[in-house]
Design a protein around this motif. Structure first.
Motif, mmCIF file in Angstrom:
data_model
loop_
_atom_site.group_PDB
_atom_site.id
_atom_site.type_symbol
_atom_site.label_atom_id
_atom_site.label_comp_id
_atom_site.label_asym_id
_atom_site.label_seq_id
_atom_site.Cartn_x
_atom_site.Cartn_y
_atom_site.Cartn_z
ATOM 1 N N VAL A 3 0.852 -1.193 0.000
ATOM 2 C CA VAL A 3 0.000 0.000 0.000
ATOM 3 C C VAL A 3 0.889 1.247 0.000
ATOM 4 N N LEU A 4 0.719 2.123 -1.000
ATOM 5 C CA LEU A 4 1.562 3.309 -1.138
ATOM 6 C C LEU A 4 1.042 4.491 -0.332
ATOM 7 N N GLU A 5 -0.260 4.514 -0.085
ATOM 8 C CA GLU A 5 -0.843 5.604 0.717
ATOM 9 C C GLU A 5 -2.098 5.092 1.407
ATOM 10 N N ASP A 6 -2.459 5.739 2.522
ATOM 11 C CA ASP A 6 -3.644 5.309 3.250
ATOM 12 C C ASP A 6 -4.879 5.402 2.351
ATOM 13 N N LEU A 7 -5.719 4.374 2.415
ATOM 14 C CA LEU A 7 -6.962 4.419 1.649
ATOM 15 C C LEU A 7 -7.983 3.511 2.294
ATOM 16 N N GLU A 8 -9.231 3.668 1.854
ATOM 17 C CA GLU A 8 -10.324 2.880 2.410
ATOM 18 C C GLU A 8 -11.021 2.134 1.290
ATOM 19 N N ILE A 9 -11.223 0.835 1.487
ATOM 20 C CA ILE A 9 -11.927 0.000 0.523
ATOM 21 C C ILE A 9 -12.986 -0.795 1.272
ATOM 22 N N ASP A 10 -14.251 -0.602 0.898
ATOM 23 C CA ASP A 10 -15.365 -1.317 1.530
ATOM 24 C C ASP A 10 -15.311 -1.224 3.059
ATOM 25 N N SER A 11 -15.155 0.010 3.535
ATOM 26 C CA SER A 11 -15.143 0.305 4.979
ATOM 27 C C SER A 11 -13.928 -0.272 5.701
ATOM 28 N N LYS A 12 -12.933 -0.767 4.957
ATOM 29 C CA LYS A 12 -11.702 -1.259 5.563
ATOM 30 C C LYS A 12 -10.584 -0.260 5.287
ATOM 31 N N THR A 13 -9.853 0.104 6.330
ATOM 32 C CA THR A 13 -8.753 1.052 6.169
ATOM 33 C C THR A 13 -7.442 0.311 5.916
ATOM 34 N N LEU A 14 -6.802 0.664 4.815
ATOM 35 C CA LEU A 14 -5.489 0.108 4.500
ATOM 36 C C LEU A 14 -4.459 1.201 4.718
ATOM 37 N N GLU A 15 -3.427 0.891 5.486
ATOM 38 C CA GLU A 15 -2.436 1.894 5.838
ATOM 39 C C GLU A 15 -1.188 1.762 4.964
ATOM 40 N N ARG A 16 -0.565 2.896 4.716
ATOM 41 C CA ARG A 16 0.658 2.920 3.915
ATOM 42 C C ARG A 16 1.697 1.964 4.503
ATOM 43 N N GLY A 17 2.297 1.173 3.618
ATOM 44 C CA GLY A 17 3.320 0.224 4.053
ATOM 45 C C GLY A 17 2.794 -1.171 4.330
ATOM 46 N N GLN A 18 1.470 -1.307 4.472
ATOM 47 C CA GLN A 18 0.918 -2.635 4.701
ATOM 48 C C GLN A 18 1.011 -3.472 3.424
ATOM 49 N N ARG A 19 1.045 -4.773 3.618
ATOM 50 C CA ARG A 19 1.068 -5.688 2.471
ATOM 51 C C ARG A 19 -0.314 -6.313 2.328
ATOM 52 N N VAL A 20 -0.811 -6.316 1.112
ATOM 53 C CA VAL A 20 -2.129 -6.891 0.865
ATOM 54 C C VAL A 20 -2.022 -7.963 -0.219
ATOM 55 N N PHE A 21 -2.920 -8.919 -0.148
ATOM 56 C CA PHE A 21 -3.002 -9.952 -1.174
ATOM 57 C C PHE A 21 -4.281 -9.742 -1.976
ATOM 58 N N CYS A 22 -4.120 -9.544 -3.269
ATOM 59 C CA CYS A 22 -5.254 -9.401 -4.176
ATOM 60 C C CYS A 22 -5.588 -10.803 -4.682
ATOM 61 N N MET A 23 -6.778 -11.306 -4.325
ATOM 62 C CA MET A 23 -7.134 -12.687 -4.638
ATOM 63 C C MET A 23 -7.682 -12.784 -6.066
ATOM 64 N N VAL A 24 -6.793 -13.133 -6.986
ATOM 65 C CA VAL A 24 -7.112 -13.144 -8.413
ATOM 66 C C VAL A 24 -8.197 -14.163 -8.739
ATOM 67 N N ASP A 25 -8.060 -15.387 -8.228
ATOM 68 C CA ASP A 25 -9.044 -16.415 -8.554
ATOM 69 C C ASP A 25 -10.427 -16.071 -8.017
ATOM 70 N N THR A 26 -10.479 -15.346 -6.901
ATOM 71 C CA THR A 26 -11.772 -14.914 -6.370
ATOM 72 C C THR A 26 -12.407 -13.874 -7.289
ATOM 73 N N ALA A 27 -11.598 -12.916 -7.744
ATOM 74 C CA ALA A 27 -12.113 -11.894 -8.660
ATOM 75 C C ALA A 27 -12.624 -12.518 -9.956
ATOM 76 N N ASN A 28 -12.007 -13.603 -10.381
ATOM 77 C CA ASN A 28 -12.420 -14.270 -11.615
ATOM 78 C C ASN A 28 -13.696 -15.095 -11.454
ATOM 79 N N ARG A 29 -14.232 -15.127 -10.221
ATOM 80 C CA ARG A 29 -15.537 -15.760 -9.993
ATOM 81 C C ARG A 29 -16.569 -14.700 -9.569
ATOM 82 N N ASP A 30 -16.307 -13.460 -9.901
ATOM 83 C CA ASP A 30 -17.170 -12.351 -9.486
ATOM 84 C C ASP A 30 -18.510 -12.427 -10.242
ATOM 85 N N PRO A 31 -19.640 -12.619 -9.520
ATOM 86 C CA PRO A 31 -20.941 -12.727 -10.204
ATOM 87 C C PRO A 31 -21.368 -11.434 -10.884
ATOM 88 N N ARG A 32 -20.712 -10.316 -10.549
ATOM 89 C CA ARG A 32 -21.048 -9.063 -11.232
ATOM 90 C C ARG A 32 -20.407 -8.992 -12.606
#
Length: 259
Positions: free
Chosen positions: A151-180
């Motif tokens: 995370v390069l800067e503080d931000l909020e996604i779906d009411s979750k706060t992500l802080e600068r410097g934190q490491r996040v995992f973007c779940m690709v296979d989950t996104a590829n099953r997105d019903p939207r």
């Protein structure tokens, strides 16, 4: 390896180096000494490709015998060429990322087809679906489960706060099953033409090995189907890689029978 100009006799050595790096990059288990093994194998890969590049420069190939490395060495834009470090790092990336992910892609697809006999029958009867089948397995059970990002800067996604410097995992296979994005996202359908998956990433991080992976995926299965054998799961259980990043089987027992 062949496309990079690596002798076929060295392929097993490359596989061992690649496995060491993969264990560090993608293993969820706390394997003793995996960092040291990965470092030693990365150094070995670096030294090996440095030798190949030096040899290719000293003995330039004919246009018909140029490898991927030769083309990278010849690449130039406004007088700018790739440095030795860039050549080596790209060669290592092509070999490692291409080997690990394509192996997973082929194993996942065979397993999924065997679990969906109607789709397997379609695949064997309609060879024009080869390209669709590659895209659908990339979406349905792709070879990369997640991508790590900082995370390069503080931000909020779906009411979750992500802080600068934190490491996040973007779940690709989950996104590829997105019903939207997909109708019936949990169904495997090689006739689907909705290929809006993100198995190769997105934007400036899009995988530049994507054309190679797609080509290998089509050719490997075409070669397998030409053998005129019926394929089914073997008696032993499947075993999956212990990894949050790489999604693939470490063992896929199969049985070949006369078609």
């Amino acid at each position: 390896a062949v496309m990079l100009g690596v002798p076929e006799s060295d392929v097993e050595q490359f596989r061992a180096w690649s496995e060491d790096v993969a264990a560090f990059v993608g293993s969820a288990a706390d394997t003793p000494g995996k960092a040291g093994l990965a470092e030693a194998s990365a150094v070995a890969l670096t030294d090996y490709f440095a030798g190949i590049i030096e040899s290719r420069r000293a003995n330039p190939p004919t246009p018909e015998d140029m490898t991927v490395i030769d083309h990278m060495m010849a690449a130039e834009e406004d007088g700018d060429t790739l440095s030795l470090a860039e050549l080596i790092s790209n060669a290592v990336l092509i070999l490692f990322a291409g080997h690990e992910t394509t192996t997973n892609l082929l194993g996942n697809r065979l397993n999924t087809l065997l679990r969906n006999p109607t789709q397997l029958k379609l695949f064997t009867e309609r060879h024009n679906l080869a390209e669709n089948a590659v895209e659908e397995i990339l979406r349905y059970d792709g070879p990369v489960g997640s991508l790590a990002r900082s995370v390069l800067e503080d931000l909020e996604i779906d009411s979750k706060t992500l802080e600068r410097g934190q490491r996040v995992f973007c779940m690709v296979d989950t996104a590829n099953r997105d019903p939207r994005q997909f109708d019936a996202p949990d169904d495997f359908d090689i006739t689907s033409e909705n290929s809006r998956h993100i198995a190769f990433g997105y934007g400036i991080h899009f995988c530049y090995g994507a054309p190679l992976a797609r080509m290998e995926g089509r050719f490997a299965f075409a070669a397998m189907m030409k053998r005129k054998r019926a394929i089914e799961h073997g008696d032993c259980p499947l075993t999956w890689r212990d990894s949050l990043v790489l999604r693939g089987l470490s063992s896929l027992p199969i049985r070949l029978k006369p078609a």
